[in-house]
Design a protein around this motif. Structure first.
Motif, mmCIF file in Angstrom:
data_model
loop_
_atom_site.group_PDB
_atom_site.id
_atom_site.type_symbol
_atom_site.label_atom_id
_atom_site.label_comp_id
_atom_site.label_asym_id
_atom_site.label_seq_id
_atom_site.Cartn_x
_atom_site.Cartn_y
_atom_site.Cartn_z
ATOM 1 N N ASN A 6 0.852 -1.176 0.000
ATOM 2 C CA ASN A 6 0.000 0.000 0.000
ATOM 3 C C ASN A 6 0.894 1.233 0.000
ATOM 4 O OD1 ASN A 6 -1.609 2.272 0.929
ATOM 5 N ND2 ASN A 6 -3.212 0.763 1.338
ATOM 6 N N LEU A 7 0.945 1.930 -1.121
ATOM 7 C CA LEU A 7 1.789 3.106 -1.262
ATOM 8 C C LEU A 7 1.302 4.251 -0.383
ATOM 9 C CD1 LEU A 7 4.196 4.402 -2.708
ATOM 10 C CD2 LEU A 7 2.639 5.061 -4.539
ATOM 11 N N LYS A 8 -0.013 4.412 -0.293
ATOM 12 C CA LYS A 8 -0.590 5.504 0.495
ATOM 13 C C LYS A 8 -0.225 5.357 1.980
ATOM 14 C CE LYS A 8 -4.676 6.955 -0.760
ATOM 15 N NZ LYS A 8 -6.137 7.042 -0.932
ATOM 16 N N ASN A 9 -0.346 4.139 2.516
ATOM 17 C CA ASN A 9 -0.049 3.885 3.931
ATOM 18 C C ASN A 9 1.401 3.480 4.173
ATOM 19 O OD1 ASN A 9 -2.744 4.378 4.430
ATOM 20 N ND2 ASN A 9 -3.302 2.219 4.367
ATOM 21 N N LYS A 10 2.166 3.290 3.084
ATOM 22 C CA LYS A 10 3.575 2.870 3.163
ATOM 23 C C LYS A 10 3.724 1.562 3.934
ATOM 24 C CE LYS A 10 5.140 7.577 2.708
ATOM 25 N NZ LYS A 10 5.727 8.737 3.296
ATOM 26 N N THR A 11 2.921 0.558 3.537
ATOM 27 C CA THR A 11 2.985 -0.742 4.195
ATOM 28 C C THR A 11 3.249 -1.836 3.166
ATOM 29 O OG1 THR A 11 0.590 -1.061 4.004
ATOM 30 C CG2 THR A 11 1.412 -0.081 6.055
ATOM 31 N N LEU A 12 3.931 -2.873 3.617
ATOM 32 C CA LEU A 12 4.210 -4.059 2.812
ATOM 33 C C LEU A 12 3.966 -5.277 3.683
ATOM 34 C CD1 LEU A 12 5.414 -5.514 0.284
ATOM 35 C CD2 LEU A 12 7.651 -5.250 1.387
ATOM 36 N N ALA A 13 3.203 -6.222 3.185
ATOM 37 C CA ALA A 13 2.958 -7.472 3.910
ATOM 38 C C ALA A 13 3.302 -8.634 2.986
ATOM 39 C CB ALA A 13 1.496 -7.561 4.341
#
Length: 143
Positions: A112-119
């Protein structure tokens, strides 16, 4: 060159300023919902991706995304798996192989680029080779 065959779209022989080259991109079962701004692909396959910059060259002969969904509006993507095969990183000045990864499989990837998350659900690598050394200042250098 663009080819469309059996529901798959293929783009071949792409390059950018002799630094990035890509022999083939294949899009299988491509679907775009313009009202939701969502792109879905059963398979996105990249063949012979090469990046050359400075002293290094990165080569990735096979990269495949399975069940890929990209939401342009929410700036995120998810995929069931990403499979990399035969990745190599070379030091061009010393003609030395720094990194070799015969196979790596990433399962359940969401970014998620907006939230700056990677799972990432799971990572599996086989027969990897990595070079590391100590710099004169005592720091570990690995690439």
């Amino acid at each position: 060159m663009v080819q469309i065959e059996n529901g798959a779209i293929a783009l071949t022989n792409l390059s950018y300023q002799n630094k990035i080259s890509l022999q083939k991109i294949t899009l299988d079962n491509f679907n775009f919902d313009s009202s939701k701004q969502i792109v879905q692909l059963k398979i996105l396959s990249l063949k012979t991706f090469r990046f050359t910059g400075g002293q290094a060259q990165f080569e990735l002969p096979n990269l495949t995304f399975n069940d890929l969904s990209v939401n342009l509006q929410n700036q995120n993507f998810q995929t069931a798996s990403i499979l990399l095969k035969d990745a190599e990183l070379l030091d061009m000045t010393q003609n030395t192989l720094l990194f070799k990864l015969p196979a790596m499989d990433l399962k359940k990837v969401a970014f998620n680029l907006k939230n700056k998350t990677l799972a990432i659900g799971a990572i599996q690598a086989k027969n990897s080779d990595l070079k590391a050394w100590l710099n004169p200042n005592g720091e570990l250098n690995y690439q």
